[in-house]
Design a protein around this motif. Structure first.
Motif, PDB file in Angstrom:
ATOM      1  N   TRP A 293       0.888  -1.050   0.103  1.00 12.59           N
ATOM      2  CA  TRP A 293      -0.341  -0.176   0.008  1.00 12.59           C
ATOM      3  C   TRP A 293       0.699   0.643  -0.508  1.00 12.59           C
ATOM      4  O   TRP A 293       1.900   1.112   1.058  1.00 12.59           O
ATOM      5  CB  TRP A 293      -1.364   0.207   1.055  1.00 12.59           C
ATOM      6  N   VAL A 294       0.883   1.969  -1.183  1.00 10.25           N
ATOM      7  CA  VAL A 294       1.518   3.681  -1.473  1.00 10.25           C
ATOM      8  C   VAL A 294       0.956   5.226  -0.643  1.00 10.25           C
ATOM      9  O   VAL A 294      -0.319   4.597  -1.218  1.00 10.25           O
ATOM     10  CB  VAL A 294       2.540   3.190  -2.489  1.00 10.25           C
ATOM     11  N   GLN A 295       1.582   5.254  -0.131  1.00  8.21           N
ATOM     12  CA  GLN A 295       1.448   6.449   0.241  1.00  8.21           C
ATOM     13  C   GLN A 295       2.418   7.165  -0.792  1.00  8.21           C
ATOM     14  O   GLN A 295       3.586   7.045  -0.638  1.00  8.21           O
ATOM     15  CB  GLN A 295       1.392   7.450   0.985  1.00  8.21           C
ATOM     16  N   ALA A 296       2.060   8.125  -2.086  1.00  8.89           N
ATOM     17  CA  ALA A 296       2.980   8.751  -3.104  1.00  8.89           C
ATOM     18  C   ALA A 296       3.176  10.589  -2.538  1.00  8.89           C
ATOM     19  O   ALA A 296       2.014  10.820  -2.381  1.00  8.89           O
ATOM     20  CB  ALA A 296       3.115   8.950  -3.422  1.00  8.89           C
ATOM     21  N   THR A 297       4.330  11.296  -2.658  1.00  9.30           N
ATOM     22  CA  THR A 297       3.934  12.617  -2.232  1.00  9.30           C
ATOM     23  C   THR A 297       5.212  12.852  -3.532  1.00  9.30           C
ATOM     24  O   THR A 297       6.550  12.341  -3.858  1.00  9.30           O
ATOM     25  CB  THR A 297       4.954  13.177  -1.277  1.00  9.30           C
ATOM     26  N   PHE A 315       2.488   0.941  -9.393  1.00 10.22           N
ATOM     27  CA  PHE A 315       1.868   0.581  -7.421  1.00 10.22           C
ATOM     28  C   PHE A 315       0.484   0.489  -7.667  1.00 10.22           C
ATOM     29  O   PHE A 315       0.095   1.001  -7.244  1.00 10.22           O
ATOM     30  CB  PHE A 315       2.429   1.323  -6.747  1.00 10.22           C
ATOM     31  N   PRO A 316       0.700  -1.226  -8.000  1.00 14.87           N
ATOM     32  CA  PRO A 316      -0.980  -1.145  -8.509  1.00 14.87           C
ATOM     33  C   PRO A 316      -1.589  -0.642  -7.070  1.00 14.87           C
ATOM     34  O   PRO A 316      -3.384  -0.618  -7.438  1.00 14.87           O
ATOM     35  CB  PRO A 316      -1.801  -2.798  -8.762  1.00 14.87           C
ATOM     36  N   HIS A 317      -1.429  -0.503  -5.804  1.00  9.49           N
ATOM     37  CA  HIS A 317      -1.834  -0.243  -4.512  1.00  9.49           C
ATOM     38  C   HIS A 317      -2.008   1.015  -4.037  1.00  9.49           C
ATOM     39  O   HIS A 317      -1.852   1.057  -2.177  1.00  9.49           O
ATOM     40  CB  HIS A 317      -1.591  -1.665  -3.069  1.00  9.49           C
ATOM     41  N   ALA A 318      -1.523   1.422  -4.860  1.00  7.16           N
ATOM     42  CA  ALA A 318      -1.867   2.817  -4.206  1.00  7.16           C
ATOM     43  C   ALA A 318      -2.455   3.721  -3.569  1.00  7.16           C
ATOM     44  O   ALA A 318      -3.661   3.579  -5.118  1.00  7.16           O
ATOM     45  CB  ALA A 318      -0.555   4.308  -5.178  1.00  7.16           C
TER      46      ALA A 318
END
Length: 386
Positions: A293-297, A315-318
């Motif tokens: 699970w991704v949190q992207a900034t 990242f399909p689970h972003a």
């Protein structure tokens, strides 16, 4: 006596709209396996069984199945309510459930009445302190102030008064749901401050053989005898570095003899990524996060087009996306519309301010159509006009 300390299940909670009930059920399976494999005598759950006072039906069903399975296990169980739980709903039928070896304590009036258990070394008094709201207890308990420290101090006075009347050698375990000084909160806990006063010193629990704490979602050892188990699953990206699980505690004849942290299964790891979108999509070092699970900034100077769709191609689970340009976040200008300036021109200004570059010809044409569609036909007569 071997004690398994857990808390903050938050049954029914989601993670950025991802359902967690299946992962919570997997944790319950793990919990029952630990009880059997580690010869656990007592399971203590220090509050926040549910995520809200009116839990969904499937969360109630999972709790019911969990307590039934624990009642059929080798362990006895003491459960207290947390600030997320409804005291009346969680405590319903508790006097009947006691007979099955699952003791649910939600009433502040019972804090000085322990669940009495025995092992080879004698009696163990287990005091279940539900979440104590200072405002709700202030008049009934004649509290001298309005803080969680004052409320817990009074609760522990009642605990000690009961202990003092028992035979020497009675060991004690206390469950409490509070923010105790020395621990670090995360983003997923609900604020329990009252008038800005929520911290409780560890000295409140002096003299207790073990204090099993709940409320904070990270595991913490405040002293050898005062610990948070933390939540069994991560409920915010601020918990990306947490180790999730429960404490396996052993009481000997003279009190605590050891504590070991038992890791819980991780349904999917968390990753917090930062950088320009093209870099995140191409950096081979980030391959290990492709299943997380991704949190992207994103730090691009100009906001990329379709950033979430592109991010999910790798990242399909972003789940979460934010923007912080490398040069700093630009303040959004506030314009006072100038006389004669069209809606279309105002929309173009807004797009440029938010994205960092002007709309292209196709986008401008689309905004023109949208502006015209939102405006009435100026050639129509106004009803009632002379």
């Amino acid at each position: 006596m071997r004690i398994l300390h857990t808390s903050d299940w938050h049954l029914g909670r989601s993670f950025h709209r991802e359902g967690m009930l299946g992962h919570q059920a997997a944790y319950v399976d793990h919990l029952l396996d630990v009880v059997a494999e580690e010869n656990v005598d007592l399971v203590v759950v220090a509050g926040d069984i549910y995520d809200r006072a009116l839990p969904p039906v499937d969360a109630v069903q999972l709790a019911d199945e969990t307590f039934a399975r624990l009642a059929a296990s080798r362990a006895q169980v003491v459960v207290t309510s947390g600030n997320h739980d409804s005291v009346r709903r969680l405590g319903f039928g508790s006097r009947l459930i006691d007979a099955a070896g699952v003791f649910i304590r939600t009433d502040p009036a019972t804090v000085g009445t322990p669940v009495l258990l025995d092992d080879a070394h004698g009696p163990v008094a287990v005091y279940g302190l539900p979440y104590l709201d200072p405002d709700a207890l202030r008049d009934g308990w004649a509290l001298p102030g309005r803080s969680h420290e004052v409320a817990l101090t009074e609760a522990m006075r009642r605990v000690r008064a009961d202990l003092d009347g028992r035979a020497g050698g009675t060991r004690s375990v206390v469950l409490a749901h509070a923010f105790v000084a020395g621990a670090q909160p995360s983003d997923s806990e609900r604020d329990i401050s009252v008038g800005g006063v929520s911290l409780v010193p560890t000295t409140v629990f002096d003299g207790v053989d073990y204090a099993a704490l709940g409320h904070l979602h990270g595991q913490h050892t405040l002293t050898d005898t005062i610990r948070y188990s933390g939540s069994p699953l991560a409920y915010s990206f601020s918990e990306a570095g947490h180790r999730k699980g429960s404490w396996l505690v052993e009481l000997g004849a003279g009190g605590l003899t050891g504590a070991e942290f038992v890791d819980a299964p991780v349904p999917r790891p968390l990753a917090r990524l930062r950088g320009e979108l093209d870099t995140l999509l191409s950096d081979p070092a980030l391959a290990r996060h492709e299943g997380a699970w991704v949190q992207a900034t994103l730090t691009d100077d100009v906001r990329p087009e379709q950033p979430m769709e592109r991010l999910r191609s790798r990242f399909p689970h972003a789940l979460q996306l934010s923007f912080e340009p490398a040069g700093g976040v630009r303040p959004t200008p506030v314009h006072t519309p100038e006389p004669g300036r069209s809606d279309h021109q105002i929309a173009l200004d807004f797009v440029e301010a938010m994205r960092g570059r002007a709309a292209d010809a196709d986008e401008s044409a689309l905004l023109q159509l949208a502006s015209e569609a939102c405006c009435g036909d100026r050639d129509l007569d106004v009803i009632g006009a002379s």
